[in-house]
Design an enzyme around this catalytic site. Sequence first.
Site, PDB file in Angstrom:
ATOM      1  N   SER A 174      74.750 -35.469 -85.343  1.00  7.87           N
ATOM      2  CA  SER A 174      74.482 -36.780 -84.758  1.00  7.87           C
ATOM      3  C   SER A 174      74.980 -37.870 -85.710  1.00  7.87           C
ATOM      4  CB  SER A 174      72.994 -36.914 -84.438  1.00  7.87           C
ATOM      5  OG  SER A 174      72.750 -38.007 -83.595  1.00  7.87           O
ATOM      6  N   GLU A 292      73.910 -32.189 -74.122  1.00  8.39           N
ATOM      7  CA  GLU A 292      73.501 -33.121 -75.169  1.00  8.39           C
ATOM      8  C   GLU A 292      72.464 -34.145 -74.693  1.00  8.39           C
ATOM      9  OE1 GLU A 292      74.353 -33.336 -78.360  1.00  8.39           O
ATOM     10  OE2 GLU A 292      76.206 -32.188 -78.598  1.00  8.39           O
ATOM     11  N   HIS A 396      70.828 -32.075 -77.366  1.00  5.75           N
ATOM     12  CA  HIS A 396      71.251 -32.672 -78.627  1.00  5.75           C
ATOM     13  C   HIS A 396      70.340 -32.211 -79.756  1.00  5.75           C
ATOM     14  CE1 HIS A 396      73.284 -35.731 -81.016  1.00  5.75           C
ATOM     15  NE2 HIS A 396      72.129 -36.220 -81.412  1.00  5.75           N
TER      16      HIS A 396
END
Length: 483
Positions: A174, A292, A396
């Site tokens: 991320s 995600e 995610h």
Amino acid sequence: MTSAVAIPVAVQGPSLAKPSAGTRGVTSPAGFFSQERTAERPAQQPGHVCPQNQTLSGHPNQVRGNEDCLSLNIYASHTAQNLPVMIWLHGGSFETGAGSDYDPSPLAREQHVIVVTINYRLGALGFLALPTLTQGGSAGNYGLLDQQLALQWVRDNIAAFGGDAHNITVFGESAGGMSICDQLVMPGAQGLFDKAIIESGPCTSAGVTVSRQEAFNQSAAAIKTLGCDPNDVACLRQLPAEKLALTRPPKSGTVPFAPLYGDPTLPQAPAQALTTAQALKVPLLIGSNLDEARVFAAFIVKPERDLNLWEYLGGSYLLNKGHLLASLFHYTAAAYGTRTLALAAASTDQAFACPTSDLARSRSHAVPVYAYEFRDRSVPVRASPTPGLPSLGAFHSVEIPFVLGTSNELVNLDAFTPQQLDLGRTMRAYWANFARTGDPNGAGLAVWNPLNADGSGVQELRPERIGPVTDFRSFHQCDAIWK
């Protein structure tokens, strides 16, 4: 066996620091590190996390952390020497997180590597950018400079812990992946690492890196909400660190204070610079997860129902303005099961899958690139299904426990199937092999070929199958909608 030690490092870059530091509550991105310290001290426990918003459901916002936060944690064998070094950059939208939130000891122990986790300044304390704070032509990006300082410290000192200073890999997820993506084109990162792994973190998506002027505008708007004129440095320096840690620009997105480009620290927009000869020529392992955006959808949808039509249309407009008609035609409840799943799929493709694929393709012309997609939709999670989100799928950050080998707030390794445990061991082997040699392949592992120029050859990672897929770009509509 591995052990961890927390090591303080000094701060670099412009800050709000007063000449004398050491008083708790005096606002300063540099905090207690306005003067470098050289004395010995115990380092058996992690240092403070950097100041950040800690929001708990049903409770007012609170600040977690302390300005005395620029430390790193080393997970190393007691006896081995010249081991590959892997430096983990944490995620959290450049607003939350810390190196000590992660335990990479299984990765270090199983794969005979040294793993380092680091802290860097966050939010306004790490990325506030104002003309009055400009120093040496630079403003903002303090958090990225902190990362460079930690990388330099590791390069200079890791041999004392058994690491090979000439074999350093940065890896992160991320905002950590976005940071690595930025570092690939930052002049100050030259020579600080030898290989890079980017997990779900392309820095070329809209809003995750902004122009210098946009950063100035956002920062000025944020400071005005705290009662200061953006040009009044004295007022800025009197703001408590807690207030700065909690502030956000009005109408801020998922990255409230984003890194900026257009100054000496990051001269060009990453999307442009990554196609030029200025980008660091280091081998790259890069990928994203199949679903995600589902975890983000979980925060906006009411748990008792699916998105209604107007919410779905409004969300589609906000996320997909330039591609609205095409996205509405393709991402439908009939095709994906619910409106929430359809909107999450569009966001996954638009913000993660396709930018990651585009970045991987552009770098494959200059360096070896190994691309993956994590596709395990059956990971056991500590979350209940809802009408709109019957499953979080391969969301995610879900790959992190597989890579590091430890559970987290959402994923429980104790509930893994034997096949999922095997997948984790395989992924740790891939990641560590890449850190060793720049090639993830090794004995007993499914072959992972470099990415093809057309973007095919992405390695699928799931318990039932590990191997190349050729339909990545068509599955995610990269050329049909998101080109």
